[in-house]
Structure formats: structure tokens, C-alpha cells
Scaffold this motif. Sequence first.
Motif, short mmCIF file in Angstrom:
data_model
loop_
_atom_site.label_atom_id
_atom_site.label_comp_id
_atom_site.label_asym_id
_atom_site.label_seq_id
_atom_site.Cartn_x
_atom_site.Cartn_y
_atom_site.Cartn_z
N LEU A 102 0.73 -1.13 -0.04
CA LEU A 102 0.01 0.07 -0.26
C LEU A 102 0.90 1.27 -0.06
O LEU A 102 0.58 2.41 -0.54
N HIS A 103 2.08 1.21 0.58
CA HIS A 103 2.87 2.42 0.85
C HIS A 103 3.97 2.81 -0.26
O HIS A 103 4.33 4.00 -0.28
N CYS A 104 4.08 1.91 -1.20
CA CYS A 104 5.08 2.27 -1.89
C CYS A 104 4.65 1.72 -3.58
O CYS A 104 5.65 1.81 -4.37
N THR A 105 3.45 1.61 -3.90
CA THR A 105 3.28 1.44 -5.34
C THR A 105 2.16 2.57 -5.59
O THR A 105 1.26 2.98 -4.90
N ALA A 106 2.18 2.92 -6.96
CA ALA A 106 1.32 3.98 -7.43
C ALA A 106 -0.18 3.53 -7.23
O ALA A 106 -1.03 4.14 -6.96
N VAL A 107 -0.40 2.34 -7.64
CA VAL A 107 -1.87 1.73 -7.32
C VAL A 107 -2.15 1.76 -6.11
O VAL A 107 -3.54 1.84 -5.60
N GLU A 123 10.41 3.39 -5.42
CA GLU A 123 10.16 3.04 -3.96
C GLU A 123 9.89 1.42 -3.73
O GLU A 123 10.12 1.13 -2.58
N HIS A 124 9.30 0.93 -4.76
CA HIS A 124 8.97 -0.63 -4.66
C HIS A 124 10.11 -1.46 -5.07
O HIS A 124 10.60 -2.49 -4.40
N GLU A 125 10.80 -1.01 -6.19
CA GLU A 125 11.65 -2.07 -6.75
C GLU A 125 12.81 -0.85 -7.48
O GLU A 125 12.28 0.15 -7.90
N SER A 126 14.00 -1.29 -7.08
CA SER A 126 15.19 -0.28 -7.27
C SER A 126 15.08 -0.12 -8.83
O SER A 126 15.01 -1.00 -9.56
N PHE A 127 15.53 1.13 -9.32
CA PHE A 127 15.48 1.38 -10.50
C PHE A 127 14.24 1.34 -11.35
O PHE A 127 14.21 1.37 -12.63
N VAL A 128 12.99 1.21 -10.88
CA VAL A 128 11.82 1.11 -11.46
C VAL A 128 10.80 2.31 -11.03
O VAL A 128 10.68 2.53 -9.66
N ASN A 129 10.57 2.97 -11.94
CA ASN A 129 9.55 4.24 -11.87
C ASN A 129 8.08 3.96 -12.38
O ASN A 129 7.74 2.99 -13.43
N CYS A 130 7.27 4.42 -11.78
CA CYS A 130 5.81 4.15 -11.88
C CYS A 130 4.82 5.19 -11.94
O CYS A 130 4.75 6.02 -10.94
N VAL A 131 3.74 5.12 -12.63
CA VAL A 131 2.68 6.10 -12.52
C VAL A 131 1.36 5.62 -12.61
O VAL A 131 1.24 4.54 -13.32
N GLY A 132 0.39 6.11 -11.83
CA GLY A 132 -0.70 5.55 -11.85
C GLY A 132 -2.13 6.49 -11.76
O GLY A 132 -1.89 7.67 -11.40
N SER A 133 -3.30 6.05 -12.35
CA SER A 133 -4.31 6.93 -12.24
C SER A 133 -5.55 6.05 -11.86
O SER A 133 -5.59 5.03 -11.96
N ALA A 134 -6.79 6.88 -11.50
CA ALA A 134 -7.91 6.28 -10.93
C ALA A 134 -8.97 5.81 -11.74
O ALA A 134 -8.89 6.62 -12.82
N VAL A 135 -9.53 4.89 -11.71
CA VAL A 135 -10.63 4.20 -12.49
C VAL A 135 -11.76 4.56 -11.51
O VAL A 135 -12.09 4.00 -10.44
#
Length: 265
Positions: A129-134, A188-200
Motif C-alpha cells: 500500500l505504501h510504495c506502489t502507485a496503484v 520505492e518498491h523496486e530499485s531503478f523502476v518508476n511508475c505512474v498511476g491513475s484512478a478508475v
Amino acid sequence: MSQSLSRALTILGLLGDGSRSLDELATVLDVHKTTVLRLLRTMESDRFVQHDAEHRYQLGSRLFELANRALEQRDIRSIARPHLAELNTITGQTIHLATYEAGEVIYIDKFDAKQSVRMYSRVGKPAPLHCTAVGKILIAARPQAEREQIAQRITYTPFTERTIRTAERYLRELDLVLSQGFAEDREEHESFVNCVGSAVRNGTGDVVAAVSMSVPDMLLDHEQVLAALPEVQRTAAAISEGLGWQPQEHQDRTTTDKSPMEGKQ
């Protein structure tokens, strides 16, 4: 499978065909009534079964809640899938769809990146919950009091040096998600991985799922991932429209001080 679990599932199956008495259930299971009664009391305490004035047992409200959630998720997944596939084709990156249920954020669909790099996530697996965009998107959408309760319950596992590690910092991050209308996971969740998220959103405007795109920084840096955010947002909006969300109809009812997450996609 444990014997108790097997018997409990058998009971649920039997009650699915109609109400049964304690004696009837014990006969079918071929065990003593006290064994069945112990199982029934445990199941009843969690609302999986209930009994009437004649002490006949039937399925409880908890099962109906789970069934409805399962149907909702299946509908979301079927409506979302072509849009997720299109986003995967356009970006070539890993695409996730997640929902919030029973206190967890669960990945319910995923399209792997076109390159050989594969994300650790998989369908059916909870997302932190604390470190993924979703996770941030879905928890930010909860009422404030619930957000605060969730923040206090989280175990802030430090997956990387950038992982949020306190409830105070997490709540500030959720406020940011609400104000900007999207969420990030910046290594934040995996080193060297960036992520963006949006709501449905569904037809009533409730946030029911989150779409995200994850990219190793060897392929795209942080700014390049942010540049793809409009595509992720368009995908989330298309899925929301498929679920009946029409923001224009709700626009007159939103106040000027509402955040992007609270008032529109």
C-alpha cells in the motif's frame, strides 16, 4: 487442504442449495454434531452463514458481499482489458490494473513490457500500500478517517532507500496524490523502476480500480515516465467511461475546493 477447511467449504456448497439443519449437515459430512456446530459458529461469527428461528442454517451476508465484489472485479477486468492492451501497445511498458478489497490492493490484470525486462508483480498478488502507485491511488480515495486508520496499520517494509517508512510521511503522500490527481512510485518498491498511476471510477464516481505503468529507468528516466502520464490517464478515463462514469454530468455538483481525485478523473 486442511480437514476443517474442507468441511467448511462443503457446508457452504450444501447451503448454496438451500437451508439445512445441524442434523442434516452432520449426516452429510458424516461427523458428530459438535464438530459441525463448532465450524458453523466460527463461520457465523464472520457472517459466512446465519441461522433462523428454527435453527436452520443458510448462507450469510458476507458471501453475498464477496460475490458482488467478484462480479464487480470481473466486469472491471473485462471492460478494462482492451484499453490496457492498447496502452501496453502504445507504450511498450508493463501495465497493471488493481483493486482494493478486504484491506489489500490486489493486481487483477497485467500486461508485461515488450522488452525482456519483467516486473516482480503478478495477477492475484497484493501490492504494497505504501510504495506502489496503484496502492497510493486506491488508499487516497478512501475517506480521510479510513486513510488515517490504514496508515497506522501498515508495516512500512523498506523495499528500497526511497520507500516511505512512516505513517506521517505516507499521509502526506496521499494528500499529494489527491491534490495532483495521480500517483507515483519513484523507485520505492523496486530499485531503478518508476511508475505512474491513475484512478478508475464507476458510474457513481467512486474510485474502484487503478491503472499504472511501470518502467525500469534503464529504458526511461523519471521525466520520460511522467511524460507518458497522459496516456495512462486517458486509459483510466476510457475504462471509467466503460463503467458508466460521466464526469460532465457530475461537474455541476462538484465544489471549487475539491481536489482532482475527488471531483474528476
